[in-house]
Design a protein around this motif. Structure first.
Motif, PDB file in Angstrom:
ATOM      1  N   SER A   1       7.299   7.574 -20.756  1.00 44.06           N
ATOM      2  CA  SER A   1       7.819   8.262 -19.578  1.00 44.06           C
ATOM      3  C   SER A   1       7.051   7.925 -18.308  1.00 44.06           C
ATOM      4  N   LEU A   2       7.774   7.948 -17.203  1.00 47.16           N
ATOM      5  CA  LEU A   2       7.127   7.907 -15.897  1.00 47.16           C
ATOM      6  C   LEU A   2       6.304   9.177 -15.734  1.00 47.16           C
ATOM      7  N   GLY A   3       6.861  10.274 -16.190  1.00 50.56           N
ATOM      8  CA  GLY A   3       6.169  11.555 -16.117  1.00 50.56           C
ATOM      9  C   GLY A   3       7.032  12.672 -16.654  1.00 50.56           C
TER      10      GLY A   3
ATOM     11  N   GLU B   1       8.613  13.053  -7.514  1.00 46.74           N
ATOM     12  CA  GLU B   1       7.659  12.148  -8.170  1.00 46.74           C
ATOM     13  C   GLU B   1       8.271  10.781  -8.468  1.00 46.74           C
ATOM     14  N   ALA B   2       9.549  10.726  -8.815  1.00 45.51           N
ATOM     15  CA  ALA B   2      10.209   9.435  -9.032  1.00 45.51           C
ATOM     16  C   ALA B   2      10.271   8.653  -7.723  1.00 45.51           C
ATOM     17  N   ARG B   3      10.545   9.354  -6.646  1.00 46.30           N
ATOM     18  CA  ARG B   3      10.556   8.720  -5.315  1.00 46.30           C
ATOM     19  C   ARG B   3       9.154   8.204  -4.970  1.00 46.30           C
ATOM     20  N   ALA B   4       8.132   8.992  -5.244  1.00 43.47           N
ATOM     21  CA  ALA B   4       6.750   8.590  -4.950  1.00 43.47           C
ATOM     22  C   ALA B   4       6.343   7.365  -5.773  1.00 43.47           C
ATOM     23  N   ALA B   5       6.943   7.204  -6.953  1.00 40.18           N
ATOM     24  CA  ALA B   5       6.664   6.041  -7.803  1.00 40.18           C
ATOM     25  C   ALA B   5       7.511   4.838  -7.399  1.00 40.18           C
ATOM     26  N   GLN B   6       8.241   4.963  -6.299  1.00 36.81           N
ATOM     27  CA  GLN B   6       9.084   3.910  -5.733  1.00 36.81           C
ATOM     28  C   GLN B   6      10.289   3.562  -6.597  1.00 36.81           C
ATOM     29  N   CYS B   7      10.731   4.518  -7.402  1.00 35.58           N
ATOM     30  CA  CYS B   7      11.999   4.334  -8.098  1.00 35.58           C
ATOM     31  C   CYS B   7      13.112   4.415  -7.053  1.00 35.58           C
ATOM     32  N   GLU B   8      14.173   3.662  -7.282  1.00 34.87           N
ATOM     33  CA  GLU B   8      15.303   3.661  -6.353  1.00 34.87           C
ATOM     34  C   GLU B   8      16.463   4.512  -6.854  1.00 34.87           C
ATOM     35  N   TRP B   9      16.502   4.779  -8.147  1.00 35.90           N
ATOM     36  CA  TRP B   9      17.605   5.517  -8.743  1.00 35.90           C
ATOM     37  C   TRP B   9      17.067   6.519  -9.751  1.00 35.90           C
TER      38      TRP B   9
ATOM     39  N   ASN C   1      11.698  15.818 -18.773  1.00 36.09           N
ATOM     40  CA  ASN C   1      11.110  14.512 -19.022  1.00 36.09           C
ATOM     41  C   ASN C   1      11.736  13.521 -18.049  1.00 36.09           C
ATOM     42  N   VAL C   2      10.917  12.660 -17.450  1.00 31.58           N
ATOM     43  CA  VAL C   2      11.413  11.608 -16.573  1.00 31.58           C
ATOM     44  C   VAL C   2      11.052  10.268 -17.213  1.00 31.58           C
ATOM     45  N   ALA C   3      11.993   9.734 -17.982  1.00 33.58           N
ATOM     46  CA  ALA C   3      11.819   8.415 -18.596  1.00 33.58           C
ATOM     47  C   ALA C   3      12.117   7.360 -17.536  1.00 33.58           C
ATOM     48  N   TRP C   4      11.746   6.115 -17.815  1.00 33.52           N
ATOM     49  CA  TRP C   4      12.051   5.058 -16.854  1.00 33.52           C
ATOM     50  C   TRP C   4      12.061   3.700 -17.511  1.00 33.52           C
ATOM     51  N   ASP C   5      12.514   2.715 -16.745  1.00 30.39           N
ATOM     52  CA  ASP C   5      12.593   1.344 -17.245  1.00 30.39           C
ATOM     53  C   ASP C   5      11.386   0.516 -16.836  1.00 30.39           C
ATOM     54  N   GLY C   6      10.404   1.135 -16.215  1.00 31.52           N
ATOM     55  CA  GLY C   6       9.232   0.411 -15.733  1.00 31.52           C
ATOM     56  C   GLY C   6       9.462  -0.229 -14.375  1.00 31.52           C
ATOM     57  N   GLY C   7      10.646  -0.025 -13.827  1.00 29.34           N
ATOM     58  CA  GLY C   7      10.983  -0.615 -12.533  1.00 29.34           C
ATOM     59  C   GLY C   7      11.526   0.420 -11.579  1.00 29.34           C
TER      60      GLY C   7
ATOM     61  N   PHE D   1      15.127   8.334 -15.367  1.00 30.07           N
ATOM     62  CA  PHE D   1      16.162   9.069 -16.084  1.00 30.07           C
ATOM     63  C   PHE D   1      15.672  10.473 -16.408  1.00 30.07           C
ATOM     64  N   ILE D   2      16.458  11.454 -16.040  1.00 27.49           N
ATOM     65  CA  ILE D   2      16.160  12.850 -16.368  1.00 27.49           C
ATOM     66  C   ILE D   2      16.606  13.100 -17.804  1.00 27.49           C
ATOM     67  N   LEU D   3      15.701  13.622 -18.628  1.00 24.61           N
ATOM     68  CA  LEU D   3      16.014  13.949 -20.029  1.00 24.61           C
ATOM     69  C   LEU D   3      15.420  15.310 -20.384  1.00 24.61           C
ATOM     70  N   ASP D   4      16.062  15.978 -21.304  1.00 21.73           N
ATOM     71  CA  ASP D   4      15.508  17.192 -21.931  1.00 21.73           C
ATOM     72  C   ASP D   4      15.230  18.322 -20.952  1.00 21.73           C
ATOM     73  N   THR D   5      16.021  18.455 -19.902  1.00 20.07           N
ATOM     74  CA  THR D   5      15.825  19.579 -18.983  1.00 20.07           C
ATOM     75  C   THR D   5      16.100  20.878 -19.731  1.00 20.07           C
TER      76      THR D   5
END
Length: 131
Positions: A41-43, A94-102, A58-64, A68-72
């Motif tokens: 997860s990203l976080g 936090e996803a925005r701060a990690a420079q995720c675009e989506w 849970n905020v999963a991600w592709d490393g780029g 993805f929001i999961l398990d809310t």
């Protein structure tokens, strides 16, 4: 009620398992959430009231650029109080701060108003294969 939101904080696996079981209507499992989250997860965001875990996402991600929001999940006793919206808002921040675009989410029909109206997601076309 004062809710605190913590990004990537320590969590108790038993507490997350109990909350997840309540929220998704299944018996408690013995998932090692912390190890799984740290690996994939990203976080994650934990919501607490007086130290009690009342929400989790849970905020999963592709490393780029895709997250993805999961398990809310929010404790039944605390639903309707804004905890879920607060969880997602912190995840967005936090996803925005990690420079995720989506930031993606999928959900059952009964949660459309929550994700579209309360959290600001927009509808998109998507595909799914049940495995």
């Amino acid at each position: 009620m004062t809710v605190t939101y913590e990004w990537r904080g320590d969590l108790d696996n038993a507490a997350v398992n109990a909350l997840h079981a309540q929220g998704f209507d299944h018996p408690p499992l013995k998932i090692d959430w912390l190890s799984q989250l740290r690996r994939h997860s990203l976080g994650w965001v934990c919501a607490r009231v007086d130290g009690r875990l009342v929400g989790f996402v849970n905020v999963a991600w592709d490393g780029g650029v895709h997250a993805f929001i999961l398990d809310t999940v929010v404790d039944r006793r605390d639903r309707g109080s804004g905890v879920g919206t607060g969880l997602v808002a912190r995840a967005v921040q936090e996803a925005r701060a990690a420079q995720c675009e989506w930031l993606h989410v999928d959900f059952d029909d009964d949660l459309k108003r929550f994700y579209f109206d309360a959290c600001g997601f927009t509808p998109t076309d998507a595909g799914l294969i049940q495995l």
